[in-house]
Design an enzyme around this catalytic site. Structure first.
Site, PDB file in Angstrom:
ATOM      1  CB  SER A   1      34.844  63.432  81.198  1.00 19.13           C
ATOM      2  OG  SER A   1      34.119  62.656  80.268  1.00 19.13           O
TER       3      SER A   1
ATOM      4  CB  THR B   1      30.480  67.209  77.245  1.00 19.27           C
ATOM      5  OG1 THR B   1      31.402  68.106  77.853  1.00 19.27           O
ATOM      6  CG2 THR B   1      29.067  67.640  77.542  1.00 19.27           C
TER       7      THR B   1
ATOM      8  CB  THR C   1      30.795  68.177  80.988  1.00 16.31           C
ATOM      9  OG1 THR C   1      32.160  67.777  80.831  1.00 16.31           O
ATOM     10  CG2 THR C   1      30.764  69.672  81.255  1.00 16.31           C
TER      11      THR C   1
ATOM     12  NE  ARG D   1      36.911  75.518  81.382  1.00 15.98           N
ATOM     13  CZ  ARG D   1      36.271  74.598  80.683  1.00 15.98           C
ATOM     14  NH1 ARG D   1      35.490  73.728  81.279  1.00 15.98           N
ATOM     15  NH2 ARG D   1      36.400  74.530  79.380  1.00 15.98           N
ATOM     16  CB  VAL D   2      31.845  78.246  83.757  1.00 15.61           C
ATOM     17  CG1 VAL D   2      30.606  77.783  83.011  1.00 15.61           C
ATOM     18  CG2 VAL D   2      31.579  78.311  85.257  1.00 15.61           C
ATOM     19  N   GLY D   3      32.917  76.026  81.410  1.00 19.56           N
ATOM     20  CA  GLY D   3      33.079  75.809  79.970  1.00 19.56           C
ATOM     21  C   GLY D   3      31.810  76.140  79.214  1.00 19.56           C
ATOM     22  CG  ASP D   4      31.186  73.865  75.717  1.00 24.71           C
ATOM     23  OD1 ASP D   4      32.078  73.424  76.472  1.00 24.71           O
ATOM     24  OD2 ASP D   4      30.525  73.123  74.966  1.00 24.71           O
TER      25      ASP D   4
ATOM     26  CB  THR E   1      31.755  67.290  73.307  1.00 23.49           C
ATOM     27  OG1 THR E   1      32.678  66.762  74.266  1.00 23.49           O
ATOM     28  CG2 THR E   1      31.978  66.600  71.976  1.00 23.49           C
TER      29      THR E   1
ATOM     30  N   GLY F   1      35.867  73.888  75.766  1.00 22.28           N
ATOM     31  CA  GLY F   1      34.696  74.755  75.819  1.00 22.28           C
ATOM     32  C   GLY F   1      34.968  76.203  75.480  1.00 22.28           C
TER      33      GLY F   1
HETATM   34  N1  ASP Z   1      33.115  71.082  76.643  1.00 24.61           N
HETATM   35  C1  ASP Z   1      33.560  70.654  77.941  1.00 24.61           C
HETATM   36  C2  ASP Z   1      34.157  71.837  78.667  1.00 24.61           C
HETATM   37  O1  ASP Z   1      34.892  72.585  78.093  1.00 24.61           O
HETATM   38  C3  ASP Z   1      34.549  69.527  77.907  1.00 24.61           C
HETATM   39  C4  ASP Z   1      34.352  68.496  76.812  1.00 24.61           C
HETATM   40  O2  ASP Z   1      33.271  68.330  76.307  1.00 24.61           O
HETATM   41  O3  ASP Z   1      35.323  67.849  76.406  1.00 24.61           O
HETATM   42  O4  ASP Z   1      33.925  71.961  79.840  1.00 24.61           O
END
Ligand code: ASP
Length: 303
Positions: free
Chosen positions: A49, A157, A175, A185-188, A208, A211
């Site tokens: 991941s 992450t 990540t 798509r963009v996460g946190d 993690t 996100g």
């Molecule tokens: N936080 C990450 C995201 O949403 C994924 C993860 O850490 O599990 O992209």
């Protein structure tokens, strides 16, 4: 001289913590140590991941997110949705050092990588392609918000927070995000204040898990500000998980898998996660790195 400390998410964070701790003990700056630690995980094909062999999106493309932050200066850099770059955290650091910007995305981030001499590589391994095909075969109908609800194993992450011998804090987050995410798509993880925040004068925090839930509450900034207000790293992480829980309750949904880690300028660590996240993290200090299980915070009325 301060005793160095490092904290990193998930059992695979042990590799990051061990790598970073060695460098910290040799007197390296926190950000350098955290970055080298995170990069070891990006390079590890067994970590599915993060970085090389990361989880592909809905159309089978690996798009990576990362950021870095220096607690001494509040300088930070990030890349999002970047393709074919094995070391997005190092690229995020170049954004910090070589541009007046904080965040570069997609094709622009890739062009910047080329300009900076990063090789473009295929990050998709036969194993990750096989997993992508298996997941496609068991697709369920989309949720009302669109797409599939994330499952354990669908994301994770490596977030690395470090305190160096001079007392400076540095952090890195990297990540491939959610498996089968919509392209773009963009996460946190590349969002400063969500997936990572680092300030020498208060502490460092990282996240993690799903996100969207971390962005919604500005999770890492929330934790750092709680430490500034006098909470311990542990109390601050638990308060942030309560906020994630409360946000889920307000939308009438179960809280998603979310976890936070924190490190304060005195070297105290903390972590917490939502119920049934089963979150473990690695802490390195002295000459040892240990895996610790985080406290789960249940959602309750009034959270
Ligand atoms: N936080 C990450 C995201 O949403 C994924 C993860 O850490 O599990 O992209």
């Amino acid at each position: 001289m301060r005793e160095p400390v490092v904290i990193a998410t998930w059992p695979f964070g042990r590799l990051a913590a061990e790598t970073a701790l060695q460098l910290l003990r040799a007197g390296q700056p926190a950000l350098d140590a955290a970055l080298t630690g995170a990069q070891a995980v990006e390079d590890d094909p067994n970590v599915r991941s993060v970085g090389y062999a990361g989880l592909p999106n809905a159309i089978g493309v690996v798009q990576l997110d990362a950021c870095v932050m220096d607690g001494r200066t509040l300088r930070c850099g990030a890349v999002a949705g970047v393709e074919n770059v094995r070391h997005p955290a190092a690229l995020a650091r170049r954004v910090m050092e070589k541009t007046p910007h904080v965040l570069l995305v997609g094709a622009g981030a890739q062009q910047f990588a080329l300009r900076e001499g990063f090789p473009l590589e295929n990050l998709l391994t036969p194993e990750s392609l096989q997993e992508w095909e298996n997941r496609r075969a068991r697709e369920r109908p989309p949720t009302p918000g669109g797409g599939q609800p994330p499952e354990a194993g669908d994301h994770d992450t490596v977030t690395v927070l470090a305190l160096d011998q001079r007392g400076d804090l540095g952090g890195v987050c990297t990540t491939s995000g959610l498996a089968h995410k919509l392209p773009g798509r963009v996460g946190d993880s590349p969002i400063i204040g969500a997936g990572l925040y680092v300030d020498n004068s208060a502490g460092a925090a990282g996240g993690t898990g799903v996100g969207e839930e971390i962005i919604r509450v500005a999770g890492s900034f929330l934790i750092v500000e709680a430490m500034r207000a006098g909470r311990s790293p542990q109390e601050a992480c638990e308060a942030a998980v309560r906020r994630v829980n409360a946000a889920a309750v307000r939308r009438g949904v179960h809280p998603a898998r979310v976890a936070f880690i924190a490190l304060d300028p005195q070297g105290r660590t903390g972590a917490a996660c939502t119920a049934r996240t089963g979150f473990q993290y690695a802490v390195g200090r002295g000459d040892k790195v240990e895996l610790v299980t985080a406290r789960e915070v249940e959602a309750q009325a009034g959270n």
